[in-house]
Design a protein around this motif. Structure first.
Motif, short mmCIF file in Angstrom:
data_model
loop_
_atom_site.label_atom_id
_atom_site.label_comp_id
_atom_site.label_asym_id
_atom_site.label_seq_id
_atom_site.Cartn_x
_atom_site.Cartn_y
_atom_site.Cartn_z
N PRO A 1 0.86 -1.10 -0.11
CA PRO A 1 0.04 0.07 0.18
C PRO A 1 0.68 1.36 -0.06
O PRO A 1 0.36 2.39 -0.65
CB PRO A 1 -0.86 -0.05 1.33
CG PRO A 1 -0.89 -1.63 1.48
CD PRO A 1 0.46 -2.28 1.16
N GLY A 2 1.96 1.28 0.56
CA GLY A 2 2.94 2.55 0.71
C GLY A 2 3.29 2.77 -0.43
O GLY A 2 3.54 3.72 -1.03
N ARG A 3 3.65 2.02 -1.49
CA ARG A 3 4.05 2.07 -2.68
C ARG A 3 3.03 2.43 -3.55
O ARG A 3 3.21 3.46 -4.35
CB ARG A 3 4.68 0.84 -3.38
CG ARG A 3 5.70 0.80 -4.44
CD ARG A 3 6.59 -0.35 -4.72
NE ARG A 3 7.19 -0.60 -3.52
CZ ARG A 3 7.74 -1.69 -3.11
NH1 ARG A 3 7.39 -2.93 -3.76
NH2 ARG A 3 8.57 -1.94 -1.96
N LEU A 4 1.85 2.14 -3.46
CA LEU A 4 0.47 2.37 -4.36
C LEU A 4 0.30 4.18 -3.83
O LEU A 4 0.08 4.92 -4.68
CB LEU A 4 -0.70 1.63 -3.87
CG LEU A 4 -1.92 2.24 -4.66
CD1 LEU A 4 -1.82 2.19 -6.24
CD2 LEU A 4 -3.26 1.24 -4.22
N ARG A 5 0.38 4.32 -2.52
CA ARG A 5 0.03 5.48 -2.26
C ARG A 5 1.38 6.74 -2.85
O ARG A 5 0.83 7.99 -3.45
CB ARG A 5 0.09 5.75 -0.74
CG ARG A 5 -0.41 7.25 -0.04
CD ARG A 5 -0.04 7.15 1.51
NE ARG A 5 -0.81 6.16 2.14
CZ ARG A 5 -2.27 6.30 2.38
NH1 ARG A 5 -3.07 7.26 1.92
NH2 ARG A 5 -2.92 5.19 3.01
N GLU A 6 2.62 6.26 -2.80
CA GLU A 6 3.37 7.13 -3.60
C GLU A 6 3.28 7.44 -5.09
O GLU A 6 3.15 8.71 -5.53
CB GLU A 6 4.94 6.45 -3.30
CG GLU A 6 5.48 6.41 -1.93
CD GLU A 6 6.96 5.83 -2.08
OE1 GLU A 6 7.14 5.16 -2.82
OE2 GLU A 6 7.61 6.11 -0.99
N LEU A 7 2.85 6.03 -5.77
CA LEU A 7 2.36 6.20 -7.03
C LEU A 7 1.04 7.41 -7.27
O LEU A 7 1.15 8.07 -8.11
CB LEU A 7 2.05 4.65 -7.41
CG LEU A 7 1.57 4.80 -8.74
CD1 LEU A 7 2.94 4.95 -9.66
CD2 LEU A 7 0.99 3.25 -9.15
N ALA A 8 0.24 6.91 -6.25
CA ALA A 8 -1.03 7.95 -6.58
C ALA A 8 -0.55 9.53 -6.32
O ALA A 8 -1.50 10.41 -6.89
CB ALA A 8 -2.01 7.35 -5.47
N ARG A 9 0.32 9.79 -5.58
CA ARG A 9 0.86 11.13 -5.33
C ARG A 9 1.69 11.73 -6.48
O ARG A 9 2.05 13.06 -6.46
CB ARG A 9 1.43 11.43 -4.19
CG ARG A 9 0.34 11.10 -3.00
CD ARG A 9 1.03 11.16 -1.48
NE ARG A 9 0.18 10.94 -0.54
CZ ARG A 9 0.33 10.91 0.72
NH1 ARG A 9 1.53 10.98 1.35
NH2 ARG A 9 -0.64 10.64 1.88
N LEU A 10 1.95 11.19 -7.43
CA LEU A 10 2.82 11.52 -8.55
C LEU A 10 1.80 12.23 -9.72
O LEU A 10 0.77 12.54 -9.42
CB LEU A 10 3.52 10.53 -9.25
CG LEU A 10 4.41 9.24 -8.58
CD1 LEU A 10 4.87 8.27 -9.45
CD2 LEU A 10 5.21 10.44 -7.59
N ASP A 11 2.57 12.95 -10.42
CA ASP A 11 1.92 13.77 -11.52
C ASP A 11 1.83 13.15 -12.77
O ASP A 11 2.26 11.89 -12.88
CB ASP A 11 2.98 15.03 -11.81
CG ASP A 11 2.89 16.13 -10.61
OD1 ASP A 11 1.62 15.96 -9.87
OD2 ASP A 11 3.58 17.07 -10.53
N GLY A 12 1.21 13.81 -13.79
CA GLY A 12 0.94 13.32 -14.86
C GLY A 12 -0.31 12.41 -15.35
O GLY A 12 -0.86 11.83 -14.11
#
Length: 871
Positions: A712-723
């Motif tokens: 989940p932590g990796r998904l959260r980082e992914l969700a906070r990116l741009d693009g």
């Protein structure tokens, strides 16, 4: 040679049979001598072993000796159960027959005493001493102590007996089966009728009516004692295997009624099934049963309870005066299907109800949704439903506000802080700070940094890397610091190996030069993000060897998303240019990938004033000539090497930039990686989250081996990116939403919805694909989406559900997927909350089918909502 010396020699040779034979010829004095010397020899044997090792190989010889010479039953019981005879993973003892032969010489009362002591020492049904304890119970005929583990242990072994009912212990153990804790868990998976206690008891019941009644009554008694599903599963199977007739159930009907309110689901189902077969239940008993079962949360039980109520009232219309209370309970059920069923029955019998019954129903109508409320109002009157807005009663909470990206901590500034982080780590932020700090320290003070590192290297990694290096001549050479194995492997697959190698080169203890030329793995088989990581690490190693370390790194993130702010990147280039140095190539390309999407004209102008090729390149990227958003395409994989399941796979396409590592990221299909360091990947593409998601999606395949490759932590980082997010982000999010062990995925969905960048339609499509490929369960997905909808993301959830439904609905004649009714029910609920309009052809076709299943009812409800006129 004395008797003790003979016995000791036989013990040392591990010859238990010879020990037993020699004991038979000992006189009383010799037995006392052996008993006196035996504990000391045990200590001697223990001293020859490590503390965690048992004496498995000596155990049977030692047990035989103690059983034959120790004087008291208490002493023998203690000796036979010594923990240091065996390691924890040792199998049960196999010396029962030998010990029984030795004990045969003891007095009967002494053996009876030992039998009771051994039974009470049993801790679980798997205790190693179980077989001997049972053998002594059978041989001595003593009263079996009241001790649950011996009952569970006897039950576990009884299935292997040719005729358990001929066992001397059977009459004592049989009634205890239904009382002792642990029996149900031991027997829950019995499946072979020919060699199981279940099969033996069924055969016995067929021959003996008295035993049959004893077994039936025992099952009911066990149900009333309570317990988990696992503890009661065997007794449910036994009860049903006996196939009790109604006349056998009727005398215990009150007990079956007592099971309905709170017994585990399988037990309550059993009780309800048999109660429905009884014709002579008192009306008060029927009322008690209906109220108990219609109050339960299980849909299957409530559905069966409503059917029972309907059948009994049709056969005995006078019972209609008793049904209002139970139906009122069902009208408050969580399931729309059950509420509709209960209301249909209430309307069916409304004309037969008295005023009191109609009032009870009327009072329960307040919990109904508007469509059902209007139907009820037309029959029962009362307060007319407030308005016709399908959102009545739903007050969505506000979505969470997005977090502002935080600034990264400064690079690590001392060798002492670096050393604890040199081991492999999954913390990409710590490693970026470590890489940046290492480069800066080496550039500022190469000799001082080397001197500070050297004492930390010596011996610290000896256990990790070994102590020898085999050079090309085949001679063994000691390597200071214990890094021999590091140089003995062909490839360095992890970033920390390169950094340790760079430290060895810096301090002069590396046994070779040019490791950066030969130790990169086969780049054709690497996932491109990992290739970029290793190139960055390798070029630092090379710069250390060639003494061309720049003042700093360009790609060190300034924000916790992984971004490098444009102004900061230009400042770093200015520092490098002023020092007369050159930036590292892979570091520069990673820095370009980390630039924000927004243009920074001032930073571009500053970069344009730089004289280096790197400065001109950065100026072009900052002026708008940067990488375009790649195209992410969906495909379908096939099982590799004949194993696994087909599943969604994503590939990338983007125009070439002329930068080799950047182009490798975007013109190659994301390869099936080995899952090494994917925690870095979101931070490597902070302005292109679809790219990071496409690579992470390939790691999802690891989840089938119970290893959560994308946490989940990796998904959260992914969700906070741009693009722009799309199919790749949706696929990763759908996978975690469908995993009951990652409830955090709901919070991430809400966070994306709060920012307005949740790809809801793609989420529905990818979720449907994962269900189709059996990668996630529909019931788990429904639970997660329902939770998100109730917390304010109802519009986004409806969009996802509407996109998924066409792919999940069965064709005519096909069996619906498990959990589809609940999925369609959630779609109808969220459609009502959103006031959604516009027919879905597949739902329209489903609603037109004949039948009355819950799925069809929910499809009709959804279609009605989507096609209703406004106002």
């Amino acid at each position: 040679m004395t008797a003790w010396e003979e016995i000791r020699g036989l013990i040392d040779r591990r010859d238990a049979d010879a020990v037993a034979a020699r004991l038979a010829g000992l006189d009383e004095e010799a037995r006392k001598e052996v008993a006196r010397r035996l504990p000391g020899h045990l200590r001697t044997l223990r001293g020859r072993r490590e503390s965690w090792e048992g004496l498995d190989d000596h155990a049977e010889a030692l047990r035989a000796a103690g059983a034959g010479v120790l004087p008291g039953a208490a002493a023998v019981a203690t000796w036979l159960n010594r923990r240091d005879f065996t390691s924890r993973w040792s199998p049960p003892y196999e010396d029962t027959e030998r010990i029984m032969t030795i004990l045969a010489a003891r007095p009967a009362r002494w053996r009876a005493d030992l039998a009771g002591r051994l039974v009470l020492r049993l801790r679980t049904w798997e205790d190693r001493g179980l077989e001997l304890a049972l053998a002594l119970l059978r041989a001595t005929g003593i009263e079996v102590p009241d001790h649950d583990p011996v009952v569970a242990g006897w039950a576990s072994a009884a299935g292997a007996l040719p005729a358990p009912h001929e066992d001397p212990l059977f009459d004592v153990m049989l009634p205890r089966l239904f009382e002792a804790q642990g029996v149900g868990r031991v027997l829950q998976w019995e499946s072979d009728p020919a060699r199981s206690l279940l099969g033996a008891l069924r055969t016995l019941a067929a021959r003996d009516v008295t035993r049959r009644q004893e077994l039936l009554q025992g099952c009911v008694r066990r149900f009333l004692l309570g317990g988990s599903v696992a503890e009661l599963r065997f007794f449910v199977r036994l009860h049903e295997a006996l196939e009790p007739a109604p006349h056998e159930i009727e005398p215990q009907a009150r007990d079956y009624l007592r099971l309905l309110p709170a017994a585990p689901g399988p037990v309550a189902e059993l009780a309800l099934r048999h109660l429905r077969g009884l014709d002579g239940l008192d009306p008060l008993d029927l009322l008690e049963g209906w109220e108990a079962v219609l109050f339960r949360p299980e849909r299957k039980l409530v559905r069966a309870g409503l059917t029972w109520l309907d059948q009994r009232v049709r056969l005995s219309p006078g019972l209609v005066t008793s049904i209002a209370g139970p139906l009122a309970l069902a009208l408050a059920a969580d399931s729309a299907e059950l509420r509709e069923r209960a209301l249909t029955l209430a309307i069916k019998y409304a004309d037969l109800m008295d005023d009191e019954g109609r009032a009870v129903i009327r009072d329960a109508l307040g919990t109904l949704p508007p469509d059902l409320g209007r139907r009820a109002f037309a029959v029962f009157g009362g307060e007319e439903p407030a308005g016709t807005d399908p959102r009545d009663g739903f007050d969505p909470p506000a979505l969470p506000r997005p977090d502002v990206p935080r600034r990264m901590p400064e690079p690590i500034g001392s060798v002492a802080e670096m050393v604890p982080l040199l081991d492999d780590s999954d913390d990409w932020q710590a490693w970026e700070r470590l890489l940046a700090g290492f480069v800066t320290l080496v550039h500022q003070d190469r000799e001082g940094t080397a001197a500070a590192f050297k004492p930390h290297l010596t011996g610290r990694y000896e256990h990790l890397y070994g102590v020898h290096y085999w050079n090309r001549e085949g001679m063994a050479a000691d390597l200071p610091g214990g890094y021999g194995h590091l140089y003995g492997v062909h490839h360095w697959n992890r970033v920390h190996q390169w950094l340790v190698g760079a430290a060895c080169s810096l301090t002069g203890v590396a046994p070779e030069r040019g490791s950066w030329r030969s130790r990169l793995p086969d780049t054709r088989r690497l996932p491109p993000p990992r290739l970029l990581l290793l190139h960055r690490a390798a070029e630092i190693h090379r710069a250390v060897e060639e003494d061309v370390v720049p003042p700093l790194l360009l790609a060190t993130p300034t924000l916790t998303t992984g971004h490098v702010e444009a102004a900061e990147l230009v400042t770093r280039l200015e520092v490098i240019e002023a020092a007369g140095a050159k930036p590292l190539a892979a570091d520069l390309q990673q820095a370009l990938l980390r630039l924000p999407r927004e243009r920074d004209g001032e930073a571009a102008e500053r970069a344009g004033r730089l004289s280096s090729a790197a400065g001109r390149l950065v100026a072009r990227w900052l002026s708008g000539a940067r990488l375009a958003d790649p195209v992410v395409e969906m495909g379908r994989s096939h099982p590799e090497h004949g194993y696994g399941e087909a599943q969604p796979v994503l590939s990338l396409r983007a125009p070439a930039t002329g930068l080799p590592l950047v182009d490798r990221m975007f013109v190659d299909s994301p390869r099936y990686g080995d899952g090494i360091q994917p925690s870095w990947w979101p931070s490597m593409f902070p302005s292109h989250r679809e790219v990071a998601a496409a690579y992470l999606s390939r790691q999802l395949r690891h989840d089938q081996w119970h290893h959560m490759a994308v946490r989940p932590g990796r998904l959260r980082e992914l969700a906070r990116l741009d693009g722009p997010p799309g199919a790749a982000v949706a696929l990763v999010l759908a996978r975690l939403l469908g995993n009951p062990d990652t409830p955090e995925a709901v919070d991430i969905l809400l966070e994306m919805a709060g920012r307005g960048d949740l790809p809801a339609a793609e989420l529905g499509g990818q979720a449907a694909a994962l269900v189709e490929y059996d990668q996630i369960k529909l019931v788990h997905l429904t639970t997660a989406l329902g939770s998100a909808a109730r917390q304010g993301a109802h519009e986004e959830v409806w969009t996802a559900l509407a996109a998924a439904l066409p792919a999940l609905l069965p064709q005519a004649g096909d069996r619906p997927r498990h959990g589809l009714t609940g999925f369609v029910e959630l779609a109808a609920t969220t459609a009502a909350w959103c006031r959604a309009r516009g027919a879905i052809p597949e739902i329209e076709a489903m609603a037109a089918r004949r039948g009355s299943s819950g799925l069809l009812r929910e499809a009709r409800r959804l279609h009605g909502l989507l096609t209703a006129k406004e106002g």
